[in-house]
Write a protein that holds these residues in place. Structure first.
Motif, short mmCIF file in Angstrom:
data_model
loop_
_atom_site.label_atom_id
_atom_site.label_comp_id
_atom_site.label_asym_id
_atom_site.label_seq_id
_atom_site.Cartn_x
_atom_site.Cartn_y
_atom_site.Cartn_z
N UNK A 683 0.82 -1.20 0.00
CA UNK A 683 0.00 0.00 0.00
C UNK A 683 0.85 1.25 0.00
N UNK A 684 0.23 2.39 -0.25
CA UNK A 684 1.00 3.63 -0.30
C UNK A 684 1.56 4.00 1.06
N UNK A 685 2.66 4.73 1.03
CA UNK A 685 3.35 5.07 2.26
C UNK A 685 2.68 6.29 2.88
N UNK A 686 1.71 6.03 3.71
CA UNK A 686 0.92 7.11 4.30
C UNK A 686 0.95 6.99 5.80
N UNK A 687 1.27 8.07 6.47
CA UNK A 687 1.10 8.11 7.92
C UNK A 687 0.03 9.16 8.18
N UNK A 688 -1.14 8.75 8.67
CA UNK A 688 -2.20 9.73 8.86
C UNK A 688 -1.75 10.85 9.78
N UNK A 689 -2.00 12.08 9.35
CA UNK A 689 -1.66 13.23 10.21
C UNK A 689 -2.48 13.12 11.48
N UNK A 964 3.26 13.52 2.04
CA UNK A 964 3.33 14.30 0.80
C UNK A 964 4.36 13.70 -0.14
N UNK A 965 4.06 13.83 -1.44
CA UNK A 965 5.01 13.32 -2.43
C UNK A 965 6.31 14.13 -2.35
N UNK A 966 7.39 13.48 -2.71
CA UNK A 966 8.67 14.19 -2.76
C UNK A 966 9.60 13.34 -3.60
N UNK A 967 10.26 13.93 -4.61
CA UNK A 967 11.24 13.14 -5.36
C UNK A 967 12.34 12.68 -4.42
N UNK A 968 12.83 11.48 -4.64
CA UNK A 968 13.96 10.93 -3.88
C UNK A 968 13.76 11.14 -2.37
N UNK A 969 12.69 10.54 -1.86
CA UNK A 969 12.36 10.74 -0.45
C UNK A 969 13.49 10.24 0.45
N UNK A 970 14.00 11.06 1.36
CA UNK A 970 15.03 10.57 2.28
C UNK A 970 14.47 9.58 3.29
#
Ligand code: SF4
Length: 1015
Positions: A683-689, A964-970
């Protein structure tokens, strides 16, 4: 090019003569038992050479006319690199000469379906461009002196590898950056940087599409729309999609298809674009008022009860909104509807008319058309208004509000999240996320920025926030493309700030001129890439390849390096990055080399054949079977056909039930968000706020409960479409948590009486930023950028006629251009395209001989002055056409005179300018530029004060919401705020008080105009 024709028959007689010659030649060939030109495969306009004949396709040589000279071609697919659409091309490789004769469309490509715009076939100009760079070059004098020497690839690679190895070994990883203009590929460069363990990816996106993306992302968790234009009943565009919008050729042909079936097209564009000229409704709004129009239409849907009530009930996060903002009310959908009815009540047609200048009756008629679309409402907003205005991201957020009210989300004829119509295969090696955070790209002031704050880099470097040891640019020309280009030039010529500047480029440019190494990279038909873009309701993958390599391999040769087939020593990036990575880590001790090694031959270098062969074999569903059916490997199949459709008619993935096997170890939030308690679950990498104690590895959301069923949902914190953004509320912007209207920095209230708005963002159909200037056919079609001025404004400014010189004054300087007096622009607004005004300095390379004027550039007490020394002229080269250039006017480089305007939320550069326009002074010349970079720095500082830095607003001690999306997520640990950055007290950022017309973040008058602070 204009060529004189002599002594040829014309009209029907000429055709008869040709027919007779062709018949005779055919008969002669057949008598010899040879193949003759067989004609197109089909008889209508969609005629293409059938793929069965791609090994030996016969055409008559146009150059040999009137002789009927047969030419035999091998047709080899590749992908166009002249915009983001990635249309399929077919290279016609002459079997006799071994050279490419021309490029036409690839009918096997599912996205472009054989069609191209003018820029596709013009690829041949770029390949044969006499001004292109053929060998690695190293600076041999002071930076910017125009002195160069040719070096070997080995010398360049060893020098760069040594610098990068030292930076990594000495823990100076943030001193390495690769800055990308047009990516043209899906993830290869990010993978390389991840293998080096650096957060060094930078992009151009915040001067392009971040505003549009942000509005979609806060709704869907996915930042791009994918309209199913072909099946729509109503198409609503806030962009020029028939000529230049995002994925424009694949979209334009489907919009045309829909129109033929009776669809209505509504276009919002202040300028009469080609697209607007074809629309059923062309609305020319005051720039920045687009969101007000969208809200008036939304309000109509709400007040008239013409929204899809069941869709809203099931898929909006209305429950989160009520709980956060109306806790005293009963928490029911009926209560939400009651609130909703009041939220946008102020956005009447009269209100929108007052803001936009468009008649209220017209808006009412358009709203009625929209309401009639139901779930067949397709929309797109890209660049344009979302890229022009402070708060422009609300243009796309309010646009998607209309889709979400109509239930036109992931429906036939509706608008999909782009990720559902895009496919990115897993590569052979996947390095871990980098352990570091690059503050020069992702500064604390912009925790919600959609992409890297790329255009602020010169200011960050000038302020001493960091330095760059090794800075690559790739398909990127920052001095020319960005606003405030002379601030770029100032830092790029400062070796303390940028230690080594490397331009990976096929062509010379305003930026490459200041580089230390200029390394020649291939054009579209000279390199490998994969890509997949959302162009209809389906998924495809395309393969770009060096066409001469594929052709020669079909003939039995073995090619191991693209330099064996490319002109000069032109290379491709993939092979370059593999080789550079090996030299950075020759013995593997840095842990880098492992990601560039062969799996089949451990300890040996990975080849592009193995890289793509593995990917097509293991990561593209259905491709191995399809290839096997033709007795080919998946790589052979892709080399032969160039693109593969994985799935069509994807449908709405959000409604898919989550399989029981994924629901074994899950937790469910009060609002129904379902996420796995096991790290690494699917599943998508989501941590609910706001979720209690987020897992440091990131818990993975697997679905959302809807009416008792667990469905896939959307990759947002709530799993639903986020009408109310818990993220905006929690990160310091509760007043903008709902779709709303933010008054632009160029709103009429903020303009002085003698100022007008300059629209500076629009593309021309036949040009594309830097690289199209090296395509002579395109340059002949479009080579200047006059300032569009309405006749009423021209009279007001004292400008007598089209062609008169005007001075356009910005906050930091001015440019001198020619006037074009036209009713195709709204009064009070002027427009100028950004594609023109290329320049070169002397001494130095010719750059783009058909488009780059020679200029003088000097800094004096008032700042920089640029003046044209010589226009474009015909010249002698290997291409006789360079002696036929008949134009000298190549426009003006307006971007130099724009300061940066970073939106405090999306991070988008807000391109529109408040300007004064007047007749030029007697001494002014076309193309003159004046810029004060000290004033530019002051404007940067003013806009910086609008931000809410993460150290003040972060609700959880991180720099940026992880979902949130981010290129090359650290790696997750890198998200933690640095020591001393501060942190908001828990609950300090109240989520209450949301208002669709909340206070503008632009209230602090960033442009130095007359608005008062209201924040
Ligand atoms: S739209 Fe034109 S420039 Fe863009 S990829 Fe297609 S053919 Fe190339």
């Amino acid at each position: 090019m204009k060529r004189r024709r002599r002594g040829r028959p014309s009209g029907p007689g000429r055709l008869d003569a040709l027919g007779a010659r062709v018949s005779a030649a055919r008969a002669a060939a057949e008598a010899r038992g040879e193949t003759f030109y067989q004609g197109p495969s089909r008889v209508h306009l969609a005629s293409f050479p059938p793929k069965e004949r791609w090994d030996d396709w016969v055409e008559l040589s146009s150059r040999a006319w009137p002789a009927a000279d047969e030419r035999h071609y091998m047709l080899v697919p590749t992908t166009c690199f002249n915009c983001e659409s990635a249309c399929g091309l077919l290279a016609y490789v002459d079997r006799q000469t071994g050279q490419v004769r021309k490029f036409e469309g690839n009918p096997e490509h599912p996205g472009s379906r054989g069609r191209n715009c003018a820029k596709g076939p013009a690829t041949i100009n770029q390949v044969t461009d006499p001004d292109r760079i053929l060998y690695p070059m190293r600076r041999s004098g002071p930076r910017g002196s125009g002195q160069w020497e040719r070096v070997s690839w080995d010398e360049a690679l060893d020098a760069l590898a040594a610098r990068i190895r030292a930076a990594i070994s000495q823990d100076r990883r943030n001193e390495i950056m690769v800055h990308i203009g047009r990516p043209g590929e899906d993830g290869y460069t990010e993978r390389v940087l991840a293998s080096w363990g650096v957060d060094g990816h930078n992009s151009h996106t915040n001067v392009c599409s971040s505003g549009g993306r942000t509005g979609f992302q806060f709704w869907m968790g996915i930042d791009r729309p994918s309209p199913d234009h072909a099946n729509a009943k109503v198409i609503y565009l806030i962009s020029a999609h028939l000529e230049s919008g995002h994925y424009f050729n694949p979209h334009a042909q489907r919009i045309t298809q829909a129109r033929a079936n009776g669809a209505k097209v509504i276009v919002l564009d202040t300028r009469l674009s080609n697209t607007a000229s074809q629309a059923d409704y062309w609305l020319s709004p005051q720039p920045g008022s687009e969101a007000a129009i969208n809200l008036a239409i939304a309000n109509h849907l709400i007040q008239a009860g013409r929204y899809d009530r069941e869709f809203v009930r099931q898929w909006w996060n209305w429950a989160d909104y009520l709980a956060a903002c109306h806790p005293g009310r009963p928490q029911t959908f009926e209560q939400f509807e009651e609130v909703l009815a009041g939220l946008y009540a102020e956005f009447t047609f009269s209100c929108a008319a007052a803001e936009s200048g468009i008649d209220a009756a017209v808006l009412a008629e358009v709203a009625d058309v929209v309401a009639g679309a139901g779930s067949r409402f397709a929309c797109h907003s890209w660049r344009s208004a979302a890229a022009g205005n402070l708060g422009g991201w609300q243009v796309s957020r309010t646009l998607f509000l209309i889709s979400a009210l109509l239930g036109a989300v992931a429906t036939e004829g509706g608008t999909f999240p782009n990720a559902w119509n895009k496919f990115v295969p897993r590569p052979i090696h996947v390095p871990p996320h980098p352990p570091v955070w690059q503050d020069l790209s992702w500064p604390l002031e912009y925790p919600l920025a959609q992409n890297e704050m790329s255009f602020l880099l010169p200011h960050f470097l000038a302020e001493g926030r960091g330095r760059l040891d090794t800075y690559f640019i790739r398909v990127y020309n920052p001095v020319w493309t960005n606003p405030d280009g002379l601030s770029w030039m100032e830092v790029l010529t400062d070796e303390d700030k940028v230690g080594c500047f490397v331009a990976l480029t096929p062509t010379w440019s305003e930026s490459a001129y200041f580089a230390d190494y200029v390394l020649p990279m291939g054009h579209g038909p000279e390199r490998h890439d994969t890509h997949s873009y959302e162009q209809y309701n389906g998924q495809w993958i395309g393969f770009r390849q060096p066409v001469l390599r594929a052709a020669r391999e079909r003939l039995g040769e073995q090619i191991t390096d693209s330099r064996q087939v490319n002109p000069g020593e032109v290379w491709e990036e993939n092979e370059f990055w593999i080789e550079l990575s090996w030299r950075i880590d020759p013995d593997g001790s840095l842990g880098i080399r492992q990601y560039h090694e062969s799996r089949a031959r451990p300890g040996e270098k990975l080849t592009v054949d193995e890289y793509y062969g593995w990917m097509f074999e293991h990561s593209v569903p259905g491709l191995p079977e399809r290839a096997a059916a033709e007795g080919l490997t998946p790589l052979q199949w892709m080399r032969r056909y160039g693109a593969f459709e994985i799935i069509s008619q994807n449908g709405g993935l959000h409604t898919q039930p989550v399989p029981a096997s994924e629901l074994e170890d899950v937790a469910v939030t009060a609002a129904g968000r379902v996420y796995s308690t096991a790290a690494g679950a699917a599943g998508p990498n989501i941590v609910p706020v706001g979720a209690p104690e987020p897992d440091p590895d990131g818990r993975r959301a697997v679905g959302v409960q809807v009416d008792g069923q667990v469905l896939r949902g959307f990759p947002t914190p709530s799993g639903r479409l986020e009408f109310w953004s818990s993220t905006l509320a929690a990160w310091g912007w509760p007043e903008h948590a709902l779709p709303g209207y933010i008054k632009s920095h160029v709103h009429p209230d903020r303009l002085a009486p003698d100022q007008v708005v300059l629209l500076s963002t629009f593309r021309l159909p036949t040009q594309i930023h830097t690289r199209s200037a090296n395509a002579k056919w395109l340059d002949e079609l479009a080579h200047t950028n006059p300032v569009w001025i309405h006749p009423a404004d021209a009279a007001r400014f004292g400008i007598a006629a089209t062609g008169d010189l005007v001075r356009v004054e910005t906050e930091i300087g001015y440019f001198v251009a020619k006037a074009w007096i036209t009713e195709g622009i709204r009064p009070g607004v002027v427009a100028c395209s950004h594609h023109m005004g290329r320049w070169r300095l002397e001494p130095g390379p010719r750059a783009a001989g058909a488009m780059a004027a020679t200029v003088g550039l000097h800094r004096g007490p008032g700042g920089w002055r640029m003046q044209r020394r010589a226009p474009v002229r015909p010249y002698v080269s290997a291409d006789p056409d360079t002696q036929r250039f008949w134009w000298s006017d190549t426009g003006v480089h307006q971007n130099l005179t724009f300061p940066v305007h970073p939106d405090p939320i999306s991070g988008m550069h807000c391109w529109h300018q408040a300007v004064r326009v007047r007749p030029a002074d007697p001494g002014d010349r076309h193309g003159d530029i004046a810029v004060d970079t000290d004033a530019a720095r002051e404007v940067y500082r003013q806009w910086l004060t609008l931000t809410h830095p993460a150290g003040q607003v972060s609700p959880d001690g991180t720099r940026r919401p992880r979902w949130l999306m981010r290129p090359l997520k650290p790696a997750p640990a890198a998200f933690r705020l640095p020591d001393g950055a501060g942190q908001a007290s828990p609950g300090g950022a109240s989520p209450s008080g949301a208002s669709p017309s909340g206070a503008s973040p632009g209230g602090a008058s960033p442009a130095g105009q007359r608005a008062e602070p209201d924040r």
